[in-house]
Enzyme design. Structure first.
Site, PDB file in Angstrom:
ATOM      1  N   ASN B 401       0.744  -1.203  -0.006  1.00  8.97           N
ATOM      2  CA  ASN B 401      -0.029  -0.064   0.152  1.00  8.97           C
ATOM      3  C   ASN B 401       0.801   1.291   0.017  1.00  8.97           C
ATOM      4  O   ASN B 401       0.982   1.878  -1.037  1.00  8.97           O
ATOM      5  CB  ASN B 401      -0.827   0.021   1.062  1.00  8.97           C
ATOM      6  CG  ASN B 401      -1.972   1.139   1.237  1.00  8.97           C
ATOM      7  OD1 ASN B 401      -1.900   2.114   0.479  1.00  8.97           O
ATOM      8  ND2 ASN B 401      -3.235   1.091   1.858  1.00  8.97           N
ATOM      9  N   ASP B 402       1.558   1.520   1.089  1.00 14.07           N
ATOM     10  CA  ASP B 402       2.223   2.788   1.436  1.00 14.07           C
ATOM     11  C   ASP B 402       3.328   3.079   0.123  1.00 14.07           C
ATOM     12  O   ASP B 402       3.624   3.989  -0.150  1.00 14.07           O
ATOM     13  CB  ASP B 402       2.808   2.784   2.844  1.00 14.07           C
ATOM     14  CG  ASP B 402       1.611   3.001   3.628  1.00 14.07           C
ATOM     15  OD1 ASP B 402       0.489   3.547   3.177  1.00 14.07           O
ATOM     16  OD2 ASP B 402       2.005   2.842   5.032  1.00 14.07           O
TER      17      ASP B 402
END
Lengths: 103, 475
Positions: B401-402
């Site tokens: 995600n990040d």
């Protein structure tokens, strides 16, 4: 000031070793590809088990004729250090075996 | 062997001690050589072996040739006790290292690191009460560093194994600072005693305080920061071994320990750089906690069906897979490899884009995929894969995600602004495999999910990949 110089002179060999090995460590592993980050860390981890030499010296010159705290703790230190060394090198090898190039 | 060769600097020395020192030099060279080989994929395995040879050499010569201050050798009975202990430890170590699943690698590395730290702490504890020991400062420092490395690594082990959750509270920062200050004051106080050996009970308090510090220091650190913490703890164990080396004036221990310390420090800094955070920031804990205004992205989430995704993939020229911790959790490494093979058999070029801090330890994704037999030349580093983004037809984000959040590039207010990312948004199509719309570790919205060329594929990574494999197979 004088104290610092005296300190430096007294421990000059040790200071040389420290400074040069830090440099060596940085030189040797900089530019390592990220593929190898884990094996490198785990291999280095096994090398830090070199504390086992300290354990061997400690227990080696202990008095075995009676059970002492020193003896038991020393043996434990050797045991843990061996786990670190044997386990560390073995697991690194196992990891690297998987990295063999596939066709 | 015991013939006195000459007297140097007031110390008599024998052939035995000369050979011993020489073997330490050889061991040190083997450590350096081993590490050097370890940093190249072709030679890494040999490097590991040479370092091990150095270690065994140093152990054997110490056992045979070491003499104490009175010149007496290690007695036969002591040697037998040592050999038996080493044998038990080796067998245990080998069994653990063979039995443990590859997916449990981060835990295992932490565990072995903990044992090394504990050994250093115990040696420091014992050597302090040795009246002949004059290097008390390094003894205490070794004890503290070793203890912190031990308890810290055990907590890291527990967290990676899912046994310990995140415990973080704002006040812990202050408690940690207090303990740290207490450790310094206690160390100085002990050293200032007229007879420091007489206050060994204080040393036990120091030992306990250092253990507690290690626990509290790792406890609040979150999952995605684990790569930094693990390499930091690794470097601490090396430093502890080096400090113990000064007690015995043993060059092999000093050099080996410092090498590990330096290597661990570099890796720590590399990991920090890959997250665009300072080490202080990681240690003091957590991201600033939301706070930032986002939400202006808006847009809608578009899902993709299995058949659409399969067709998209099968008729692409170039597919890039970006794995994250979600892949490790779902243990989907074999399934992703299967998908890669099927796509390749259909003439699609498949590569993996690896972010340096994806996963829970440095290089985690590489080990995971290597276990599934993915060839390492398919594992492409972030900077390299970013150059190919524009020509990539489909990029599949699996449980990351990040590390693909474009806010890092264009949202100066975002907590992850400035962190180098894989520029997934630049690919022609993006498929995001996620369990749900949960946020990443940083707790922020990911604008990538709302882009026009992004499609979401919800579900457990392993199941989703398996569905794709089955579907692509029928095409």
């Amino acid at each position: 000031m004088e104290d610092i110089l005296i300190y430096f002179y007294t421990y000059k060999e040790a200071i040389f070793i420290i400074v040069l090995s830090i440099y060596l460590g940085i030189e040797v592993i900089s530019n390592v590809p990220s593929v190898l980050h884990t094996p490198l860390m785990s291999g280095a981890n096994a090398i830090s088990g070199v504390i086992i030499i300290g354990g061997i010296i400690l227990v080696g010159h202990s008095d075995l004729s009676h059970f002492s705290f020193r003896l038991v703790t020393g043996i434990l230190a050797i045991l843990f250090a061996t786990l670190n060394v044997a386990g560390g090198f073995a697991v690194t090898d196992r990891m690297l075996e998987m990295f063999k190039k596939k066709k | 062997m015991d013939t006195i060769l000459t007297t140097y600097n007031g110390v008599e020395f024998t052939i035995g001690t000369a050979i011993l020192e020489f073997s330490y030099l050889l061991a040190a060279i083997l450590f350096v050589y081993g590490l050097k080989l370890l940093s190249r994929p072709e030679t890494a395995r040999k490097g590991n072996l040479w370092a091990a040879v150095g270690m065994v050499l140093a152990m054997i010569t110490t056992l045979l040739l070491h003499t104490d201050s009175s010149g007496s050798h290690i007695k036969m009975t002591n040697a037998i006790v040592i050999i038996l202990t080493v044998a038990v430890g080796s067998v245990l170590g080998l069994i653990i290292s063979k039995r443990v699943k590859m997916t449990a690698m981060p835990q295992l590395v932490s565990f072995f690191n903990a044992t090394g730290g504990l050994a250093s702490a115990l040696v420091g504890l014992l050597e302090f009460s040795n009246p002949g020991n004059e290097s008390l400062l390094v003894t205490l420092l070794g004890l503290i560093v070793g203890s912190v490395a031990f308890s810290g690594s055990m907590i890291a082990y527990g967290k990676l194994d899912g046994k310990i959750g995140n415990v973080s509270a704002g006040f812990m920062k202050y408690i940690n600072f207090l303990i740290l200050a207490g450790l310094v004051i206690l160390t100085v106080y002990i050293l200032m005693q007229p007879d420091p050996h007489a206050v060994s009970s204080l040393v036990y308090i120091l030992f306990a305080a250092a253990l507690i510090y290690g626990v509290l220091f790792v406890l609040p650190i979150g999952g995605a920061d684990m790569p930094v913490v693990i390499s930091l703890l690794n470097s601490l164990t090396g430093i502890a071994a080096a400090l113990a080396g000064f007690i015995y004036n043993n060059q092999a221990m000093i050099l080996g320990g410092i090498l590990v310390g330096a290597a661990g420090s570099i890796l720590t800094l590399l990991m920090c750089k890959a997250m665009n955070r300072s080490l202080m920031n990681v240690i003091l804990g957590g991201f600033g906690g939301g706070g930032t205004v986002q939400g202006d992205e808006g847009g809608t989430i578009k899902e993709i069906s299995v058949s659409d995704a399969s067709i998209l993939l099968a008729y692409s020229k170039k597919v890039v897979i970006v794995p994250g911790y979600g892949l490790a959790v779902a243990q989907a490494q074999h399934t992703v490899h299967e998908l890669e093979k099927i796509l390749e058999s259909k003439g699609v070029s498949v590569k993996y884009g690896i972010h340096p801090v994806a996963g829970r330890m440095p290089g985690h994704m590489n080990v995971l995929l290597a276990e599934a037999d993915v060839s390492y030349d398919k594992l492409v580093e972030m900077d390299e894969i970013n150059k190919e983004m524009e020509t990539t037809d489909v990029i599949i984000i699996v449980g990351a995600n990040d590390v693909v959040n474009p806010s890092a590039n264009d949202h100066p207010g975002s907590p992850i602004y400035g962190m180098p990312i894989i520029n997934a948004e630049k690919a022609k199509n993006v498929i995001v495999m996620k369990r749900g719309m949960g946020k990443g570790y940083a707790g922020i919205e990911n604008p990538l999910f709302f882009k026009d060329n992004t499609r979401m594929f919800f579900g457990n990574a392993k199941d989703s990949l398996q569905k794709l494999v089955n579907e692509v197979n029928t095409l």
